[in-house]
Enzyme design. Sequence first.
Site, PDB file in Angstrom:
ATOM      1  N   HIS A 120      38.859  46.403  47.708  1.00  0.00           N
ATOM      2  CA  HIS A 120      39.734  47.261  47.659  1.00  0.00           C
ATOM      3  C   HIS A 120      41.013  47.155  48.589  1.00  0.00           C
ATOM      4  O   HIS A 120      40.481  46.648  49.319  1.00  0.00           O
ATOM      5  CB  HIS A 120      39.068  48.596  47.753  1.00  0.00           C
ATOM      6  CG  HIS A 120      38.129  49.203  46.955  1.00  0.00           C
ATOM      7  ND1 HIS A 120      36.915  48.608  46.764  1.00  0.00           N
ATOM      8  CD2 HIS A 120      37.944  50.194  45.932  1.00  0.00           C
ATOM      9  CE1 HIS A 120      35.974  49.398  45.786  1.00  0.00           C
ATOM     10  NE2 HIS A 120      37.142  50.077  45.249  1.00  0.00           N
ATOM     11  N   ASP A 154      41.290  47.150  44.063  1.00  0.00           N
ATOM     12  CA  ASP A 154      41.531  48.463  43.320  1.00  0.00           C
ATOM     13  C   ASP A 154      42.188  49.297  44.157  1.00  0.00           C
ATOM     14  O   ASP A 154      42.146  48.971  45.450  1.00  0.00           O
ATOM     15  CB  ASP A 154      40.008  49.031  43.136  1.00  0.00           C
ATOM     16  CG  ASP A 154      39.421  48.359  41.885  1.00  0.00           C
ATOM     17  OD1 ASP A 154      40.171  47.381  41.435  1.00  0.00           O
ATOM     18  OD2 ASP A 154      38.147  48.730  41.336  1.00  0.00           O
TER      19      ASP A 154
END
Length: 735
Positions: A257, A105
């Site tokens: 992430h 992400d």
Amino acid sequence: MRAVTGPQPIARPRAGRRRQARTPRGHWPLASLIVVIFALGLLIEGFTHGILGENAADEPTAGPGTTAGPASVVDGGPVVAPAGGRNGSPVSYRIPRKTAILSFDDGPNPDWTPKILAVLREYHVPADFFTIGAHVADYPDIVRQELKDGDEVGSHTYTHPNLAQVSTWRENLELTLTQNALAGAAGIHTRIMRMPYSSEANAVTAADWRAAMTAGRDGYLMVFTSVDTRDWARPGVAKIVKAAIPAGGAGAIIMLHDSGGNRSETLAALPRIIKELRQRGYHFDTVTQALKLVSADVPATGNQHLVGTLLVDIQQGSDWAFTAFAIGLIVLTSLSVLRLLVLVGFAMAARRRELSVARRIPPGAPPFLPDVTVIIPAFNEEAGIAATVQTMAESQYRGRLEIIVVDDGSTDSTAQVAASLGYPFVRVVTQRNSGKPGALNTGIRQAHSDILVLVDGDTVFQPDTIGKLVAPLADPEVGAVSGNTKVFNRKGFLGRWQHLEYVVGFNLDRRMYDMLGVMPTVPGAVGAFRRSALHRAGGVSHDTLAEDTDLTMALCRGGWRVVYAPGAIAWTEVPATLSALWKQRYRWCYGTMQAMWKHRHAMVDRGGSGRFGRLCLPYLWLFQVLLPLLAPLIDVFSIYGIVFLNPVQVGVFWLTFTALQMLIAGYALRLDGERLRPLWVLPFQLIVYRQLMYLVTIQSVITALLGTRQRWQATKRTGVFTDQATTDQPATSTS
């Protein structure tokens, strides 16, 4: 100083000579367009970066009992088609056993995403990247690399807002902008998305589901997670690896992430996660391949690619401009602060020199009392000419005094009023209108003295001003002396603002110029000149609207010293309306730029004139032209900081800068023997008055660029000196 080879003739006034004036057209729309474009760029920058918040540490905390999604979602798999079933019902998908999907992400990030891609290529592992549109527009090459490596790209909105807390139009805007960014960066649209701050499907709240349904109606496949490693919190590599392993061989989407902070732990954990899962019999896939669905990334149409390219270009242009302007802002702010400190330093040195010179004068030494001719050019000065002549005629000066009033084609009773005063040494010369330079040259030709004092028709002197003004001319190297101009009508905001500008701006600058020997302007209100210096310069030129600056620069280039006499005080009437102020300052600014351009070759002159050109002209271009041109953009940037950045920091910066200016203004007022009371209007001056001066500079620069010629414009007088004796002048020191 250069030797004077003999007087040169002063140009005669050209009867009826007027400058052609053409009003520059289109410059304000042009200037406004520049400001609007800059503001839009900052708005885009603020929307994309000022409110960007991809750090999962900001994730809202769901309280007990807040889960409110449909049962098929809460009890289903991590991939949901909100409107994919019959009658628009939601459909949930589970990941097959022993299938792992690595998802990242908040990217792309120029530091971490390429390193993560390198690890994935090394281990031949595909992944899903849920990208933020603003980052996609900033780093399109990275998105193209992800697709080239066989990875899948999804939407994570444009600025990472919590979709459960924003309006429907904002959600649609976020998703549309992200699709446009992907189209411009990589020529694709995506069918999959992950909502910011979302986690597992069984944690979906009612507000989350409403946002998911809005996206689902546009055909999005919502991708939640099976395993949240919480790597954003940087719990340590071992904990990230442990959290990434699904229980019991279940298929899983693993959330990691690649942006939003330091991702060194994620990068270090990634190879260990891949190895551990392979040892447990897992294989890696993307979301749509694992579920045997149509590919998430589809080619964009030509129109979509065009719109997307425009968005990417605007975004990158805004980023570049923002960075360049931020650097420029730091540089200009530093230069402004440095300038203020330098001005104070020179002012203190100048004051010490004044006291030292005064102490070296032997008691009883005879004063310098040459014959003096005061020349007063006057055009429609009926309201104040009597007070001006009276203060000159009743001066305490003990030398021989001659006063010449040159009536430059006035249409009122200026000449009659001056002639009726009855002073035997006052002469009134009338001529057809030729402009202020022509009137001054007429007075110079008519004068009988070698020392000439040039005075505006709206100025009054203190009794000792003439003596203090001509005293420095005892030095044969001095060609001109600037006096200390003060504002008489200083009531109200406008008067007080101009009063502060004269004391703090003009006079501090003159002390610095004096110390450096590079005085650019002897003001028309109060200046003394050696006649031979004026002849050497060819008299007062008609070439510019700032004849006083033009003349002073010519004297400096001629090798003459031009000095400042702060005790030679003259009181002047300043404009009482914004319209009159605009006209005056426009003439000053435009004329000063004309003079600077006319004398630009002084920068390569040799000797003392070269010193003037190399020190004074760059200073004037920087602080009187360039900085005012950029100042409105700085103000827009300040508003940007209040709206999109930390308003407290912006406020502290502004207050600190204002406090510094107030301290320096207080010192300047004390140095000039003025009261400190007007300081309370200084913050308002920074907000209102200074903006007007910036606009004056902008108009002057554009007028010059368009090649428009402007004529000299006289200021309408109100006659503030008519009913007030000079003893009623505002209190000030005469030292």
